[in-house]
Design an enzyme around this catalytic site. Structure first.
Site, short mmCIF file in Angstrom:
data_model
loop_
_atom_site.label_atom_id
_atom_site.label_comp_id
_atom_site.label_asym_id
_atom_site.label_seq_id
_atom_site.Cartn_x
_atom_site.Cartn_y
_atom_site.Cartn_z
N HIS A 192 0.84 -1.34 -0.06
CA HIS A 192 0.07 -0.03 -0.01
C HIS A 192 0.99 1.27 -0.03
CE1 HIS A 192 -3.46 -2.44 2.15
NE2 HIS A 192 -3.21 -2.87 0.69
N LYS A 215 -3.40 -9.66 5.30
CA LYS A 215 -3.19 -9.45 3.95
C LYS A 215 -2.06 -8.45 3.70
CE LYS A 215 -7.56 -7.84 3.68
NZ LYS A 215 -8.05 -8.36 4.83
N PHE A 216 -1.24 -8.04 4.66
CA PHE A 216 0.13 -7.69 4.36
C PHE A 216 0.33 -6.33 4.04
CE2 PHE A 216 0.21 -12.29 3.82
CZ PHE A 216 0.17 -12.89 4.76
N CYS A 217 -0.73 -5.48 4.24
CA CYS A 217 -0.82 -4.20 3.63
C CYS A 217 -0.66 -4.24 1.81
CB CYS A 217 0.27 -3.33 4.03
SG CYS A 217 0.11 -2.76 5.75
N ALA A 218 -1.10 -5.21 1.20
CA ALA A 218 -1.09 -5.71 -0.18
C ALA A 218 -2.48 -6.30 -0.38
CB ALA A 218 0.06 -6.41 -0.57
#
Length: 428
Positions: free
Chosen positions: A140, A376-379
């Site tokens: 992100h 979601k791992f900032c993705a």
């Protein structure tokens, strides 16, 4: 071209020869002897497999900060001995980071809080009407800061990434910037940044590389790869003291609006304000995070002194063992954009049939003393793409996965414990 030579201007054979004569033992991390409680009240050694989120502190980094503390003082404008010494240490950190990434002599090195901060700083300095091209596979921090952007779908293979960037940049008039990761924070897969830089420059564009997940694992040479900007974080580079960095060409940074407006960013203040032309003071207003910069430089020094050959060899041994173990468990699926054989750093994301990602992470922690990341791992767009119709087992249908990541301090026992824990979990 081999995985290693993509990220190095030194031929592999020569690099190994240099490493053999100059490398040191791999440094230790703080917390290697940490014990954590598990179900039943036992204490077990902590298996930290969450390096991609934040890496533990290297012992040489802690030592460098401890050594700097007694003389800690103001920087840049103090006449006292402690202030002069602290200023020298801070500016030396800038030179160390420049050398670590193989930057050009005239590149700016601006200390920030982290990669996200560095990316937002550059976003504020883009020329008017700049169009940014970015893949939906990005973190992100690379997806969100831009005023005007073109989003590209996840490419099916590396060559398609180059082709898609080529086509997108060809159709844009005016200033343009290609933004891409060097190593995915979701899958660990290495991106063809040299080829992408070539394509960007052919169309008169610049390239920003998110190197946050690369620099803890591989050597990066900005000059050899002909990159315009790189950004990375200390907390992923074994220096968790709140510093990051943006390194790159000075012109856009010198002309952009000061990121912070305050003391240090100005030459004079009166009826009119005269801002620094030098992008380093221009964008570092206020008292900087001196200890964070010293810590970041100490991590760069420690990794360089160790030598990348030893670090890469040990990481590849452990990640191969982990991936092989996961592949042997029915119901565990590793996530990958470009297939099992594509080169990667020490990051693996996966799902477990019948369990949500959070359930898996909680069991691993509570029963086995293993730390992983779930979510979601900032993705978000990328993870949803990788999971497709699957939802990671989440009852609310929100796509998520489990991520295990390794680094200095990871042992074979940690890897084997994770594999065995997952095998027991799916067998319940």
């Amino acid at each position: 071209m081999s995985t290693l030579t993509i990220f190095s201007s030194v031929p592999a054979r020569a690099a190994e020869a240099v490493a053999a004569t100059t490398s040191r033992p791999i440094p230790a991390v703080l917390g290697a002897d940490l014990e954590v409680p598990v179900k039943g009240g036992r204490l077990v050694g902590y298996a930290n497999l969450d390096y991609a989120a934040s890496a533990p502190c290297l012992e040489p980094v802690s030592a460098a900060v401890t050594a700097a503390l007694p003389a800690y003082s103001s920087v840049h404008r103090g006449a006292g001995y402690a202030s002069q010494l602290t200023t020298a240490r801070y500016e030396q950190a800038r030179h160390t980071v420049r050398a670590f990434v193989g930057a050009r002599p005239d590149d700016a090195v601006i200390f920030t809080r982290n990669t996200t901060d560095a990316t937002n700083l550059l976003a504020r300095c883009l020329p008017s009407d700049t169009t940014t091209v970015v893949f939906d596979t990005e973190h992100h921090a690379s997806l969100l800061p831009w005023q005007k952007s073109v989003r590209l779908a996840p490419p099916a293979f590396p060559g398609e990434a180059v082709r898609a960037a080529d086509e997108a940049l060809a159709g844009i008039d005016g200033p343009k910037l290609l933004v891409v990761t060097a190593a995915s924070n979701v899958t660990g897969e290495l991106w063809p940044i040299a080829a992408l830089a070539h394509v960007a420059h052919r169309h008169g564009a610049r390239i920003l590389v998110d190197a946050a997940q690369l620099v803890p694992h591989r050597r990066l040479n900005l000059t050899a790869l002909d990159l315009d900007y790189v950004a990375f974080s200390g907390h992923k580079l074994y220096a968790p003291f709140g510093a990051g960095v943006l390194v790159g060409r000075r012109d856009w940074l010198a002309e952009g609006e000061p990121y912070l407006k305050g003391g240090g960013a100005v030459r004079s203040v009166g009826d009119d304000t005269e801002w620094h032309d030098d992008p380093e003071p221009r964008h570092e207003a206020g008292t900087p995070n001196v200890l964070g910069a010293i810590a970041l430089a100490a991590a760069c020094d420690a990794l360089t002194a160790t030598g990348w050959t030893a670090l890469v060899r040990e990481e590849e041994r452990l990640i191969a063992r982990l991936r092989s173990g996961l592949a042997s468990i029915e119901g565990v699926r590793e996530l990958s954009l470009w297939g099992d054989d594509h080169p990667r750093v020490g990051i693996v994301s996966f799902t477990v049939d019948g369990y949500s990602a959070r359930e898996v992470a909680e069991v691993l922690s509570g029963e086995y003393g293993i730390g992983v990341r779930d979510g979601k791992f900032c993705a978000h767009p990328f993870v949803r793409h990788l999971l497709g119709e699957a939802d990671g087992g989440c009852e609310d249908g929100t796509a998520s996965a489990v991520r295990a990541s390794i680094g200095i301090g990871t042992t074979q026992e940690h890897v084997d414990r994770l594999v065995e824990a997952l095998r027991e979990l799916v067998g319940r």
